[in-house]
Design an enzyme around this catalytic site. Sequence first.
Site, PDB file in Angstrom:
ATOM      1  N   SER A  48       0.794  -1.226   0.000  1.00  0.00           N
ATOM      2  CA  SER A  48       0.000   0.000   0.000  1.00  0.00           C
ATOM      3  C   SER A  48       0.824   1.272   0.000  1.00  0.00           C
ATOM      4  CB  SER A  48      -0.965   0.009   1.189  1.00  0.00           C
ATOM      5  OG  SER A  48      -0.270   0.092   2.412  1.00  0.00           O
ATOM      6  N   ASP A 333      -2.221   8.770   7.709  1.00  0.00           N
ATOM      7  CA  ASP A 333      -3.332   8.059   8.329  1.00  0.00           C
ATOM      8  C   ASP A 333      -2.780   7.109   9.390  1.00  0.00           C
ATOM      9  OD1 ASP A 333      -2.302   5.896   6.908  1.00  0.00           O
ATOM     10  OD2 ASP A 333      -3.959   5.770   5.486  1.00  0.00           O
ATOM     11  N   HIS A 336       0.204   5.027   7.142  1.00  0.00           N
ATOM     12  CA  HIS A 336       1.060   5.479   6.043  1.00  0.00           C
ATOM     13  C   HIS A 336       1.608   6.882   6.271  1.00  0.00           C
ATOM     14  CE1 HIS A 336      -1.935   2.617   4.415  1.00  0.00           C
ATOM     15  NE2 HIS A 336      -0.868   2.099   3.847  1.00  0.00           N
TER      16      HIS A 336
END
Length: 368
Positions: A48, A333, A336
């Site tokens: 991600s 967040d 990340h």
Amino acid sequence: MAKFRFCFFCVSCILLSSVLGQGPEDAFAPEGVGRREMVPAMFIFGDSLIDNGNNNDLPSFAKANYYPYGIDFNGGPTGRFSNGYTMVDEIAELLGLPLIPAYSEASSNQMLHGVNYASAAAGILDITGRNFVGRIPFNQQIRNFENTLDQLTDSLGAVDVAQAIARCIFFVGMGSNDYLNNYLMPNYPTRNQYNGQQYADLLIKQYTQQLTRLYNLGARKVVLAGLGIMGCIPSILAQSANGRCSDEVNQLILPFNANMKTMINNLNTNFPGLHIVYIDIHNMFQDILTNHRSYGFSVINQGCCGIGRNRGQITCLPFQTPCPNRNRFVFWDAFHPTEAVNIIMGRKAFNGDTSAVYPINIQQLANI
């Protein structure tokens, strides 16, 4: 979403190509492309931190194709788990390349500049990330890369493609999800089957086999990213009674990083023509956290977008209002980094010294 969703690193391959028959290494460039690129293409594998949309159409809970993700990205939400750039976006720019398209969206012409195969929740082990349902594990990403090579070979010819691949840089950074979305998840049996060292050994054995596959596909220039300080992400901080980093999580990943360095030495020694460099994400992130004010950051223990303690108990929700001063935050967040951190790390990987990338940096590797 599951409690331990975080992906720290990615895999990318920078594939050399150019224009108008100046040699086999120039096989991939579309006509009319200028010569400003250090390398003409980049092929990206990972999770991600660098997924730019491959999970968008999957039946997956690991998606970021909604506002406020992409709030600072030209074009808005794309599937990037960031407010803006990812680390490989910055590296692509430094190499003089356009931003690399997702495998799920890349046209034949775009493939000549590279492809991004990364997938949120992906791991070295196929079983990793199953709590998020749909994801593309590293093994499948390699198969997708093989499909791309087949398409390039069909259009450009086997000899030219094979010789061009030898000038590629494969940027590889997997493993974070194998801890945060496998070993540390209560519904996985892994923790009862292996201690920390045994699990690191298992991962590196599989990782070695996967990197050998890439070598057999022609990879000769490889960049491997180690794991970062995962015990200090907002999701983990939110579970701490005192709000401090988890020493347990931070210690857990150290054997993996140590094994990676041994693996790199072994592969460099035993595989003719192979050049692997190691990005020390752990050192990079430790430096950013320790010296955050000198980098312009003021908030290092909570997400810019999220809910609950440390804004890390629930990750960034659709249309949630994020913090206005995003460049002051280390974390975007619960899991990340912000674009600001991604840019710093991309630049350190590209032209940093041996405290960040060893034995040479990406710029030097590209020029070999």
